[in-house]
Design a protein around this motif. Structure first.
Motif, mmCIF file in Angstrom:
data_model
loop_
_atom_site.group_PDB
_atom_site.id
_atom_site.type_symbol
_atom_site.label_atom_id
_atom_site.label_comp_id
_atom_site.label_asym_id
_atom_site.label_seq_id
_atom_site.Cartn_x
_atom_site.Cartn_y
_atom_site.Cartn_z
ATOM 1 N N GLU A 151 -1.671 -12.478 -7.511
ATOM 2 C CA GLU A 151 -2.630 -12.586 -6.409
ATOM 3 C C GLU A 151 -1.923 -12.454 -5.067
ATOM 4 O O GLU A 151 -2.406 -11.792 -4.148
ATOM 5 N N GLY A 152 -0.757 -13.080 -4.954
ATOM 6 C CA GLY A 152 0.017 -12.972 -3.725
ATOM 7 C C GLY A 152 0.502 -11.555 -3.466
ATOM 8 O O GLY A 152 0.458 -11.060 -2.333
ATOM 9 N N ILE A 153 0.970 -10.887 -4.524
ATOM 10 C CA ILE A 153 1.439 -9.502 -4.398
ATOM 11 C C ILE A 153 0.299 -8.590 -3.970
ATOM 12 O O ILE A 153 0.455 -7.749 -3.076
ATOM 13 N N LEU A 154 -0.868 -8.778 -4.590
ATOM 14 C CA LEU A 154 -2.019 -7.949 -4.258
ATOM 15 C C LEU A 154 -2.475 -8.200 -2.823
ATOM 16 O O LEU A 154 -2.828 -7.257 -2.098
ATOM 17 N N SER A 155 -2.454 -9.441 -2.397
ATOM 18 C CA SER A 155 -2.821 -9.763 -1.014
ATOM 19 C C SER A 155 -1.873 -9.082 -0.035
ATOM 20 O O SER A 155 -2.301 -8.576 1.013
ATOM 21 N N ASP A 156 -0.577 -9.062 -0.356
ATOM 22 C CA ASP A 156 0.395 -8.383 0.496
ATOM 23 C C ASP A 156 0.099 -6.886 0.576
ATOM 24 O O ASP A 156 0.191 -6.275 1.654
ATOM 25 N N MET A 157 -0.261 -6.271 -0.558
ATOM 26 C CA MET A 157 -0.608 -4.850 -0.571
ATOM 27 C C MET A 157 -1.777 -4.570 0.372
ATOM 28 O O MET A 157 -1.756 -3.609 1.146
ATOM 29 N N ILE A 158 -2.786 -5.419 0.287
ATOM 30 C CA ILE A 158 -3.970 -5.232 1.127
ATOM 31 C C ILE A 158 -3.606 -5.428 2.595
ATOM 32 O O ILE A 158 -4.062 -4.681 3.470
ATOM 33 N N ASP A 159 -2.762 -6.423 2.883
ATOM 34 C CA ASP A 159 -2.320 -6.652 4.264
ATOM 35 C C ASP A 159 -1.558 -5.457 4.811
ATOM 36 O O ASP A 159 -1.619 -5.164 6.012
ATOM 37 N N PHE A 160 -0.838 -4.754 3.937
ATOM 38 C CA PHE A 160 -0.087 -3.578 4.364
ATOM 39 C C PHE A 160 -0.976 -2.341 4.485
ATOM 40 O O PHE A 160 -0.507 -1.275 4.882
ATOM 41 N N GLY A 161 -2.259 -2.466 4.125
ATOM 42 C CA GLY A 161 -3.192 -1.364 4.341
ATOM 43 C C GLY A 161 -3.721 -0.690 3.102
ATOM 44 O O GLY A 161 -4.409 0.334 3.217
ATOM 45 N N ALA A 162 -3.417 -1.209 1.922
ATOM 46 C CA ALA A 162 -3.955 -0.596 0.712
ATOM 47 C C ALA A 162 -5.491 -0.665 0.751
ATOM 48 O O ALA A 162 -6.062 -1.728 0.992
ATOM 49 N N PRO A 163 -6.181 0.475 0.502
ATOM 50 C CA PRO A 163 -7.649 0.501 0.603
ATOM 51 C C PRO A 163 -8.309 -0.103 -0.632
ATOM 52 O O PRO A 163 -8.775 0.597 -1.527
ATOM 53 N N VAL A 164 -8.330 -1.424 -0.691
ATOM 54 C CA VAL A 164 -8.879 -2.149 -1.835
ATOM 55 C C VAL A 164 -9.979 -3.075 -1.337
ATOM 56 O O VAL A 164 -9.719 -3.955 -0.505
ATOM 57 N N ASN A 165 -11.211 -2.872 -1.820
ATOM 58 C CA ASN A 165 -12.296 -3.772 -1.408
ATOM 59 C C ASN A 165 -12.307 -5.017 -2.294
ATOM 60 O O ASN A 165 -11.524 -5.132 -3.246
ATOM 61 N N GLU A 166 -13.201 -5.953 -2.000
ATOM 62 C CA GLU A 166 -13.192 -7.236 -2.688
ATOM 63 C C GLU A 166 -13.479 -7.084 -4.186
ATOM 64 O O GLU A 166 -12.859 -7.740 -5.028
ATOM 65 N N GLU A 167 -14.437 -6.206 -4.521
ATOM 66 C CA GLU A 167 -14.753 -5.988 -5.935
ATOM 67 C C GLU A 167 -13.565 -5.396 -6.679
ATOM 68 O O GLU A 167 -13.225 -5.831 -7.785
ATOM 69 N N GLU A 168 -12.917 -4.389 -6.070
ATOM 70 C CA GLU A 168 -11.741 -3.772 -6.692
ATOM 71 C C GLU A 168 -10.604 -4.783 -6.804
ATOM 72 O O GLU A 168 -9.863 -4.770 -7.786
ATOM 73 N N ARG A 169 -10.491 -5.651 -5.821
ATOM 74 C CA ARG A 169 -9.434 -6.664 -5.838
ATOM 75 C C ARG A 169 -9.549 -7.544 -7.080
ATOM 76 O O ARG A 169 -8.542 -7.824 -7.750
ATOM 77 N N GLU A 170 -10.760 -7.959 -7.399
ATOM 78 C CA GLU A 170 -10.953 -8.822 -8.554
ATOM 79 C C GLU A 170 -10.642 -8.090 -9.858
ATOM 80 O O GLU A 170 -10.048 -8.657 -10.772
ATOM 81 N N VAL A 171 -11.041 -6.821 -9.935
ATOM 82 C CA VAL A 171 -10.777 -6.023 -11.142
ATOM 83 C C VAL A 171 -9.276 -5.833 -11.329
ATOM 84 O O VAL A 171 -8.739 -5.986 -12.430
ATOM 85 N N ILE A 172 -8.585 -5.481 -10.235
ATOM 86 C CA ILE A 172 -7.143 -5.249 -10.307
ATOM 87 C C ILE A 172 -6.414 -6.537 -10.680
ATOM 88 O O ILE A 172 -5.511 -6.540 -11.534
ATOM 89 N N LEU A 173 -6.786 -7.631 -10.049
ATOM 90 C CA LEU A 173 -6.126 -8.903 -10.326
ATOM 91 C C LEU A 173 -6.323 -9.310 -11.783
ATOM 92 O O LEU A 173 -5.393 -9.792 -12.441
ATOM 93 N N ASN A 174 -7.521 -9.090 -12.299
ATOM 94 C CA ASN A 174 -7.798 -9.420 -13.693
ATOM 95 C C ASN A 174 -6.928 -8.585 -14.636
ATOM 96 O O ASN A 174 -6.375 -9.107 -15.620
#
Length: 202
Positions: A29-52
């Motif tokens: 979750e922390g790694i994914l949050s860092d990716m999004i902070d760096f500009g990765a185009p991931v919306n909230e729904e995609e975030r949950e799918v990727i994290l899962n």
């Protein structure tokens, strides 16, 4: 898996995921949050799918490996969804790209002039400067090589027939999976792919 491949390869090689495999869900979750902070185009729904996916298959207790799925039949492929998952984050839903960052796929004579070029970009990525009209682009595109041959062919045909329909010649023949297989059997690095770009760009 397709979503993870599409989004994570925007920033880095997938070996990073393999090397990080085994960490717990909170770490992912922390790694994914860092990716999004760096500009990765991931919306909230995609975030949950990727994290899962990461937590399940690259977590501390992944399930047993499944047998590989058979290649999809051309008629079963939703090319619009393949584009939305793997390409639209950068090139935008209508294929117009982002000024100064990602080139447009719509109204792009280079793609129409040689569909195998587009297939090579999907398979092997692209690196180097390209000129499109008055605009210059010099960003790297990672490969989307996890797509099977039929899906790559369907994606390229979607780009051509949806975003470049007015540019297609009357004798246009859709790209076939066996052509993609031939390209895949002769891998290139991303810089070499650029050498195959037709000079017919806008």
């Amino acid at each position: 898996m397709d979503l993870v491949f599409a989004k994570c390869q925007i920033c880095h090689d997938l070996t990073y995921l393999v090397d990080t495999a085994g960490v717990d869900a909170a770490t992912w979750e922390g790694i994914l949050s860092d990716m999004i902070d760096f500009g990765a185009p991931v919306n909230e729904e995609e975030r949950e799918v990727i994290l899962n996916y990461l937590s399940t298959y690259l977590g501390p207790n992944p399930p047993a490996e499944e047998a590989p799925a058979e290649q999809a039949e051309a008629g079963e492929i939703d090319a619009a969804q393949v584009y939305a998952t793997n390409c639209a984050g950068c090139h935008q839903p209508e294929g117009k790209g982002l000024a100064g960052a990602f080139p447009p796929l719509a109204n792009n004579p280079a793609l129409v002039h040689d569909p195998t070029y587009a297939a090579r970009v999907v398979l092997f990525g692209l690196f180097g400067e390209i000129q499109m009209g008055e605009a210059t682009f010099n960003s790297a595109m990672p490969p989307v090589a996890h797509l099977d041959d039929a899906t790559v062919a369907a994606l390229v045909n979607y780009l051509l027939q949806t975003f470049n329909a007015e540019l297609l010649p009357e004798d246009f023949e859709p790209l076939r999976p066996e052509q993609v297989a031939e390209l895949r059997a002769n891998p290139l690095d991303a810089k070499e792919v650029l050498k195959h770009r037709p000079a017919a760009g806008p």
